[in-house]
Design a protein around this motif. Sequence first.
Motif, short mmCIF file in Angstrom:
data_model
loop_
_atom_site.label_atom_id
_atom_site.label_comp_id
_atom_site.label_asym_id
_atom_site.label_seq_id
_atom_site.Cartn_x
_atom_site.Cartn_y
_atom_site.Cartn_z
N ARG A 164 6.58 54.48 99.53
CA ARG A 164 7.42 55.46 98.84
C ARG A 164 6.65 56.13 97.71
O ARG A 164 6.73 57.34 97.51
N ALA A 165 5.89 55.33 96.97
CA ALA A 165 5.13 55.87 95.84
C ALA A 165 4.04 56.83 96.32
O ALA A 165 3.76 57.84 95.66
N LEU A 166 3.42 56.53 97.46
CA LEU A 166 2.32 57.35 97.95
C LEU A 166 2.78 58.55 98.79
O LEU A 166 2.18 59.62 98.69
N CYS A 167 3.80 58.36 99.60
CA CYS A 167 4.14 59.36 100.62
C CYS A 167 5.53 59.98 100.46
O CYS A 167 5.92 60.82 101.27
N GLY A 168 6.29 59.56 99.47
CA GLY A 168 7.60 60.18 99.24
C GLY A 168 8.74 59.38 99.83
O GLY A 168 8.57 58.28 100.36
N GLU A 169 9.92 59.96 99.74
CA GLU A 169 11.14 59.24 100.14
C GLU A 169 11.24 59.05 101.64
O GLU A 169 10.76 59.85 102.44
N ILE A 170 11.88 57.94 102.01
CA ILE A 170 12.15 57.60 103.41
C ILE A 170 13.62 57.88 103.68
O ILE A 170 14.48 57.41 102.93
N GLU A 171 13.90 58.64 104.73
CA GLU A 171 15.30 59.03 104.97
C GLU A 171 15.95 58.36 106.17
O GLU A 171 17.18 58.27 106.23
N GLN A 172 15.14 57.89 107.13
CA GLN A 172 15.70 57.21 108.30
C GLN A 172 14.79 56.07 108.73
O GLN A 172 13.56 56.15 108.56
N VAL A 173 15.38 55.02 109.31
CA VAL A 173 14.60 53.91 109.83
C VAL A 173 15.16 53.43 111.16
O VAL A 173 16.35 53.56 111.44
N GLN A 174 14.27 52.90 111.99
CA GLN A 174 14.63 52.13 113.16
C GLN A 174 13.86 50.81 113.06
O GLN A 174 12.78 50.78 112.47
#
Length: 342
Positions: free
Chosen positions: A184-194
């Motif tokens: 998250r710190a390096l690449c930004g927010e995560i909005e979906q997961v599987q």
Amino acid sequence: MTIRLAVQGAGLIGRRHVEYVVASDEASLCAIVDPAPATEGYAAAIGCSWFSDFASMLAAQRPDGVIVATPNQMHVENGLACIKAGIPVLVEKPIADTVQSATLLVEAAEQAGVPLLVGHHRRHNPLITAAREAIDSGRLGRIVAVHGICWFAKPDSYFAPAWRRAKGAGPVLVNLIHDVDVLRALCGEIEQVQAMQSNALRGHAVEETAAILLRFTSGALGTLTVSDAVSAPWSWEFTSGENPDYTNTPESCYQIGGTLGSLSVPGLDIWTHGETPDWWTPITKAALHSERIPPLARQIRNFCGVIRGSEAPVVSGREGLATLRVIAAIKQAAETGHIVAV
């Protein structure tokens, strides 16, 4: 001014905090708070006060800040006590064991105006700082794909306590939460997961292996695998050299791919084709450089700066909550088989 810090919880991680507070030139250790009788002798040996509970400490002295290193399920209770007393608090990760209780803690801190920090210490590592600067400078172009590995072998003796075999004590919450926070710190927010998970090897109620797909808000896609049953050199503990208790291997555990180049972390090698990306042209490697400062020491320094009012938290309560939301979504996705929005 020297910042007077108390450490609540004198277990393994609590004692590491104690070590860095004692070594700090900005802070002093004023108290250890822990109900275990053996910790009284530990406090006496390092020359600080000991209290069996937080209320007893407050009745005798008021620290400038408290580091909460108690078991996960006690983080919210201990954090709320600090906030009620108006004392800035650094809570070890995870901020809480549920999103609901973490939200309660974060909102209480914000309403009271009391600083709340979360111990995702890897963000304080100069290796992560260097990687973030390279990404933010545009050297990789637009991030397209991310890959993370968190593999290590926990011995049978690790699972002797019953709680380590129960739900909530698996590597997703205990270990992978650090990796999610770094990504998250390096690449930004995560909005979906599987996700998928397995306990096929040991048969415990808790997972031992999980495979995860991530969709970042930027449109980048990522993969993560975690297992505490694999003999392997690809984990942050082994690759970063951060903790001398683990073997330091010359490997990396994250690969971040962009339109102009790719970066390995913590190796900090950048691979590019030159000015124009083209797989027919030679690809070359350049190495980034970073300082070697223990991240827990930098975390103490940041906590002192926050208490003085001269710095913002590197990892605020809101940041700790955001990372926990991703972990909760991963667990939900693994249990339901559905794509889960964070």
